[in-house]
Design a protein around this motif. Structure first.
Motif, PDB file in Angstrom:
ATOM      1  N   ALA A 141      24.238  16.653  28.555  1.00 56.20           N
ATOM      2  CA  ALA A 141      24.676  17.085  27.226  1.00 56.20           C
ATOM      3  C   ALA A 141      25.790  18.124  27.342  1.00 56.20           C
ATOM      4  CB  ALA A 141      23.482  17.666  26.455  1.00 56.20           C
ATOM      5  N   TRP A 142      25.645  19.016  28.316  1.00 57.59           N
ATOM      6  CA  TRP A 142      26.677  20.049  28.532  1.00 57.59           C
ATOM      7  C   TRP A 142      27.994  19.392  28.953  1.00 57.59           C
ATOM      8  CZ3 TRP A 142      26.153  24.468  32.745  1.00 57.59           C
ATOM      9  CH2 TRP A 142      27.158  25.421  32.540  1.00 57.59           C
ATOM     10  N   LEU A 143      27.912  18.471  29.911  1.00 48.97           N
ATOM     11  CA  LEU A 143      29.115  17.768  30.376  1.00 48.97           C
ATOM     12  C   LEU A 143      29.792  17.020  29.233  1.00 48.97           C
ATOM     13  CD1 LEU A 143      27.898  16.278  33.785  1.00 48.97           C
ATOM     14  CD2 LEU A 143      29.828  17.844  33.488  1.00 48.97           C
ATOM     15  N   VAL A 144      28.999  16.299  28.476  1.00 49.51           N
ATOM     16  CA  VAL A 144      29.568  15.496  27.384  1.00 49.51           C
ATOM     17  C   VAL A 144      30.221  16.412  26.357  1.00 49.51           C
ATOM     18  CG1 VAL A 144      28.971  13.969  25.456  1.00 49.51           C
ATOM     19  CG2 VAL A 144      28.018  13.542  27.740  1.00 49.51           C
ATOM     20  N   GLY A 145      29.595  17.537  26.108  1.00 51.28           N
ATOM     21  CA  GLY A 145      30.148  18.516  25.174  1.00 51.28           C
ATOM     22  C   GLY A 145      31.511  19.027  25.616  1.00 51.28           C
ATOM     23  N   GLU A 146      31.776  18.949  26.888  1.00 50.66           N
ATOM     24  CA  GLU A 146      33.072  19.395  27.409  1.00 50.66           C
ATOM     25  C   GLU A 146      33.994  18.223  27.739  1.00 50.66           C
ATOM     26  OE1 GLU A 146      33.224  22.749  29.851  1.00 50.66           O
ATOM     27  OE2 GLU A 146      31.690  23.779  28.690  1.00 50.66           O
ATOM     28  N   GLY A 147      33.598  17.040  27.300  1.00 50.55           N
ATOM     29  CA  GLY A 147      34.491  15.885  27.432  1.00 50.55           C
ATOM     30  C   GLY A 147      34.363  15.125  28.741  1.00 50.55           C
ATOM     31  N   PHE A 148      33.238  15.252  29.413  1.00 49.33           N
ATOM     32  CA  PHE A 148      33.037  14.546  30.686  1.00 49.33           C
ATOM     33  C   PHE A 148      31.790  13.653  30.592  1.00 49.33           C
ATOM     34  CE2 PHE A 148      35.624  18.158  31.696  1.00 49.33           C
ATOM     35  CZ  PHE A 148      36.446  17.751  32.736  1.00 49.33           C
ATOM     36  N   ALA A 149      31.798  12.602  31.384  1.00 48.68           N
ATOM     37  CA  ALA A 149      30.600  11.808  31.677  1.00 48.68           C
ATOM     38  C   ALA A 149      29.992  11.109  30.472  1.00 48.68           C
ATOM     39  CB  ALA A 149      29.542  12.684  32.357  1.00 48.68           C
ATOM     40  N   GLU A 150      30.806  10.783  29.483  1.00 51.13           N
ATOM     41  CA  GLU A 150      30.229  10.140  28.290  1.00 51.13           C
ATOM     42  C   GLU A 150      29.585   8.801  28.625  1.00 51.13           C
ATOM     43  OE1 GLU A 150      32.761  10.000  24.875  1.00 51.13           O
ATOM     44  OE2 GLU A 150      33.267  12.131  25.050  1.00 51.13           O
ATOM     45  N   ARG A 160      24.222  10.183  41.141  1.00 55.31           N
ATOM     46  CA  ARG A 160      25.474  10.187  41.893  1.00 55.31           C
ATOM     47  C   ARG A 160      26.669  10.329  40.939  1.00 55.31           C
ATOM     48  NH1 ARG A 160      29.603   7.435  43.495  1.00 55.31           N
ATOM     49  NH2 ARG A 160      29.159   5.622  42.193  1.00 55.31           N
ATOM     50  N   ARG A 161      26.612   9.598  39.839  1.00 53.74           N
ATOM     51  CA  ARG A 161      27.721   9.673  38.880  1.00 53.74           C
ATOM     52  C   ARG A 161      27.755  11.036  38.175  1.00 53.74           C
ATOM     53  NH1 ARG A 161      29.366   3.889  36.419  1.00 53.74           N
ATOM     54  NH2 ARG A 161      28.871   2.643  38.258  1.00 53.74           N
ATOM     55  N   MET A 162      26.607  11.596  37.973  1.00 50.63           N
ATOM     56  CA  MET A 162      26.561  12.939  37.382  1.00 50.63           C
ATOM     57  C   MET A 162      27.272  13.930  38.305  1.00 50.63           C
ATOM     58  SD  MET A 162      24.838  14.603  34.756  1.00 50.63           S
ATOM     59  CE  MET A 162      23.132  14.113  34.593  1.00 50.63           C
ATOM     60  N   MET A 163      26.990  13.831  39.591  1.00 48.26           N
ATOM     61  CA  MET A 163      27.659  14.732  40.541  1.00 48.26           C
ATOM     62  C   MET A 163      29.166  14.476  40.548  1.00 48.26           C
ATOM     63  SD  MET A 163      25.473  16.876  41.833  1.00 48.26           S
ATOM     64  CE  MET A 163      26.356  17.582  43.231  1.00 48.26           C
ATOM     65  N   GLU A 164      29.559  13.225  40.446  1.00 47.10           N
ATOM     66  CA  GLU A 164      30.994  12.918  40.389  1.00 47.10           C
ATOM     67  C   GLU A 164      31.637  13.575  39.170  1.00 47.10           C
ATOM     68  OE1 GLU A 164      33.227  11.472  42.372  1.00 47.10           O
ATOM     69  OE2 GLU A 164      31.607  11.539  43.842  1.00 47.10           O
ATOM     70  N   ALA A 165      30.942  13.482  38.046  1.00 47.80           N
ATOM     71  CA  ALA A 165      31.475  14.100  36.824  1.00 47.80           C
ATOM     72  C   ALA A 165      31.570  15.619  36.995  1.00 47.80           C
ATOM     73  CB  ALA A 165      30.579  13.752  35.637  1.00 47.80           C
ATOM     74  N   MET A 166      30.603  16.209  37.672  1.00 40.98           N
ATOM     75  CA  MET A 166      30.625  17.666  37.866  1.00 40.98           C
ATOM     76  C   MET A 166      31.785  18.067  38.780  1.00 40.98           C
ATOM     77  SD  MET A 166      26.507  18.322  37.955  1.00 40.98           S
ATOM     78  CE  MET A 166      26.505  20.100  37.816  1.00 40.98           C
TER      79      MET A 166
END
Lengths: 403, 407
Positions: free
Chosen positions: A268-277, A295-301
């Motif tokens: 939710a935090w990532l999406v709020g900042e425009g990542f990992a939708e 794995r994809r979450m880490m890539e987005a981070m």
């Protein structure tokens, strides 16, 4: 020691003869800072560990800050292993002690633990060494780097483009030293209950592999444990074996980030900042896809963290209960608000001056941990009976071992 | 089973993941009756599945009791158990035991002798008290990550959860010390192992250098940051064949700590011309030329098996050792084999069968640790523990299992 007027420590009244070297001196420090009356005899010319850096003033020859730390809270006495009289004093001190911590100095003086334990009911002797007393490597030399290599630390520390690495400072021997303290106190408890003393043998080479987290687990169970595909993980820098913790570079410095323990909150935090939708897709709820989701979450981070300023990111993460940690250099610890608020720093004396120094690894509320006295110095007070004969009564009185 | 050093000591263990369980594993190995409480909440959490190797590794030598701390009955039994414990230990964030009605004053009222150990990340109080931490968090915040690496990089750090193990071991030290204090003074006390403070304390001399000299430590690879020694590093050797027909890299560590050892190493290397440089006769000269020397030593090691380099060096009195992996430790290391370091737990584990064990690395002459009970399944010992500690009859236990108290 006897002239110290501060609060009583947990080990008040426990007499410890400290014959350790760098491999176990931390165990003696643990007992000393907990209030035991620890005597550390030094050879003529002083303990070789007093020549370990860093030094006050920066150059060799200044007071050893290494020794100020690891030699804390102890009394000193000069004993010459070449002198029959001094060896007799050493033997008498061992028999007056509750605990003897040894790295081979007893044998070097012609004394053996078995006869000491036979002579003095309830005596505990902890003998520590690099590899133990038997076996094909028993005589191998293993300073920190070699002990760390053979013990398994180096193979799992470092990155793909670095050699295997040791840990900074004395971390390998802190493990062996801590086990020495555990062995001493456990055997002391048995002696208190039964009157029976004993010898405890400890080896650095056994201490280190006990504390390698995933390493033995992979060797034994790698087929059951994701995400590795072999029983030995390659060196992979800060990337944790689960692949879910990693140091990434934010603006202004590194920060250890992880989507655990609440991946949905992180998403939710990532999406709020425009990542990992794309990770909002319900298909990722499939348990079979959890590893790929992580794995994809880490890539987005990895894409997101460089867009953030380090301190703000760290602070916001912890406000969100995410276990991020800013990579702090030691100099920032001096101003650290948590250490300051909890009154962690302690007063040491270096070169006659009071300085702020490291506090303890734990707190015992009723019997406080503390550094009890200036580390004994050869020039001033290492030999409290230097002018007189080393008669046992005089020595015991001088070090506060009299009842 | 023969006597063990902590026979008769009862430990009520609310810890989870690694730091706390590693500490109570040590107490259990030493003979304490460690009862690990599986709460409904924690059974869902990280490292809580008794079928997983991670849980299995850290929870041998303990009994398992299931207790539903969300129920009044569960909390009531929890308090009764605390009243009979010598040690109550947890590594929750601050406040969890309080919410269960097991605050330190309540426990003290029920049991003046109890030693209550809290192992939170930051300790109670201070602006970071509620921070959530795992070992990688602590490593980063305590300076251990910044300092373990190569010059110019602060993003490598320690390749395993060192501070979790160390915090657990220090909790064991503190418990043993508090038991000695209780023997003398008759009362227990509160012990706090704030894992951040534990980690920072490990930088002792570095912190003193900073305060006294303004010295700023940096990652120094395999060099000694404060002492003069060279060569001092890890060097590549011939790879080993691995089980899949590929190759496994292998390295050797060499640590020349004196000029005499340098001369011995030179002999072992066959007195190569490059090593005869007069400047290399002293440690200071070798440190000044470290990169050059490291490259030359690497050329020499690269054509040999790591174990051969180690044996030749050690025979000549030069400290050297294979950079051992988990496979080296468990299958190849002749020293650990000779000492019987690896053994198996007593009993078959339902999930993994034979449970491998690394022995407690302490050999007691009078109270040897002769066996390691296997890791138990959640709640496997509920009935036995409630009988032993509280005298509860089996039918009473069954009733509480039926009503959800025992979760």
């Amino acid at each position: 020691m006897s002239n110290d007027a501060g609060p009583v420590g947990a080990l008040d009244g426990v007499r410890v003869l400290d014959l350790t070297d760098e491999r176990a001196i931390y165990g003696a420090k643990l007992l000393a800072d907990l209030g035991a009356a620890v005597l550390r005899p030094e050879p003529p010319g002083g303990d070789p560990l007093r020549r370990r850096g860093p030094f006050a003033g920066g150059a060799a020859g200044g007071e050893s800050l290494w020794y100020a730390h690891f030699g804390s809270s102890r009394g000193g006495l000069t004993l010459d292993s070449e002198s029959d009289k001094d060896v007799a004093t050493l033997r008498a001190l061992a028999c007056a002690a509750d605990v003897v911590l040894d790295n081979g100095r007893l044998e070097a003086c012609g004394l053996d633990a078995e006869s000491l334990v036979g002579e003095r009911a309830g005596l505990v002797v902890v003998r520590s060494s690099s590899f133990g007393r038997e076996g094909p490597w028993r005589d191998y030399l293993a300073p920190d780097l070699v002990a760390s290599a053979l013990g398994g630390i180096c193979a799992t520390t470092g990155d793909v483009d670095t050699p295997p690495l040791k840990l900074f400072g004395e971390l390998a021997f802190l493990l062996s030293g801590t086990y020495v303290a555990i062995g001493a106190l456990a055997a002391l408890r048995h002696a208190r209950e039964t009157g029976e003393g004993q010898i405890v043998d400890a080896a650095v080479h056994e201490a280190i592999p006990s504390a390698l987290e995933q390493v033995l687990m992979y060797a034994w169970y790698w087929e059951l444990v994701g995400p590795a595909e072999a029983p030995v993980l390659p060196r992979q820098g800060s990337l944790h074996w689960t692949t879910l913790y990693e140091v990434l570079q934010a603006q202004g410095g590194g920060v250890m980030v992880t989507p655990t323990p609440d991946m949905e909150a992180q998403l939710a935090w990532l999406v709020g900042e425009g990542f990992a939708e794309e990770l909002l897709d319900p298909k990722w709820e499939d348990p079979e896809l959890r590893m790929e989701y992580a794995r994809r979450m880490m890539e987005a981070m990895r894409a997101w963290v460089p867009t953030r300023e380090v301190q703000g990111l760290f602070t916001e993460a912890q406000e969100r209960h995410a276990p991020y940690g800013r990579v702090l250099p030691p100099e920032l610890l001096l101003e650290n608000p948590q250490l300051a608020a909890r009154g962690w720093w302690q007063s040491y004396r270096v070169g006659g001056e009071a300085v702020q120094g490291p506090g303890g690894p734990y707190r015992l509320e009723g019997t406080p941990w503390r550094v009890r006295a200036e580390a004994p110095s050869v020039e001033a007070g290492a030999d409290p009976v230097a002018e007189g004969p080393k008669d046992l009564a005089g020595v015991l009185s001088a070090i506060g071992w009299t009842d | 089973m023969g006597a063990r050093p902590l026979d008769g000591i009862r430990v009520l263990d609310f810890t989870h993941v690694l730091a706390g369980p590693f500490g109570t594993r040590i107490l259990g190995d030493l003979g304490a009756d460690v009862v690990k409480v599986a709460t409904a909440e924690r059974a869902m959490g990280a490292g809580a599945d008794p079928n997983e190797p991670y849980y299995i590794a850290w929870n041998r030598s303990k009994r398992s009791l299931a207790l539903n701390m969300e129920t009044d009955g569960g909390r009531s039994i929890g308090l009764e158990l605390c009243a009979r414990a010598d040690v109550v230990i947890e590594n929750f964030s601050p406040g969890v035991l309080d919410r269960w009605g097991l605050s330190e004053p309540v426990l003290r009222g029920a049991n003046p002798g109890v030693i209550v150990v809290s192992m939170s990340g930051m300790g109670v109080g201070g602006p970071w008290s509620n921070f959530v931490t795992f070992a990688p968090t602590i490593h980063a915040l305590s300076g251990l990550t910044a300092l373990t690496g190569v010059p110019g990089r602060d993003d490598i750090g320690i390749g395993f959860s060192y501070n979790d193990h160390a915090a657990g071991m220090h909790a064991a030290v503190a418990v043993l010390a508090a038991l000695e204090a209780r023997r003398r003074e008759g009362v227990g006390q509160r012990v706090e192992v704030a894992q951040f403070e534990t980690g920072v304390s490990f930088l002792g001399p570095t912190l003193l250098d900073l305060v006294v000299n303004g010295g700023k430590a940096e990652a120094s690879g395999n060099r000694l940051p404060y002492d003069v020694a060279a060569p001092h590093g890890c060097y590549p050797c011939l790879p080993l064949p691995d089980a899949e027909g590929g190759e496994e890299e292998h390295w050797v560590a060499i640590a020349v700590m004196s000029d005499a050892q340098w001369r011995s190493l030179r002999e072992v290397m066959g007195e190569p011309a490059w090593a005869r440089a007069p400047a290399y006769e002293t440690a200071a000269g070798r440190v000044a030329a470290m990169e050059t020397i490291d490259r030359a030593v690497s050329v020499w090691t690269a054509a040999q098996a790591a174990v051969d380099v180690m044996e030749r060096c050690q025979a000549a009195g030069v400290p050297a050792g294979v950079v051992q992996t988990g496979i080296d430790l468990t299958r190849r290391d002749p020293q650990l084999r000779a000492s019987g370091y690896f053994t198996t737990a007593e009993g078959e584990h339902p999930a993994v069968g034979v449970q491998p064990v690394d022995r407690l690395p302490l050999h007691f002459s009078a109270t040897p640790i002769e066996g390691y009970p296997r890791t138990r399944m959640l709640g496997e010992d509920t009935t036995a523990v409630l009988l032993d500690w509280l005298g509860m009859a089996a039918d009473e236990v069954a009733a509480k299992e039926a009503d959800g108290t025992l979760g």
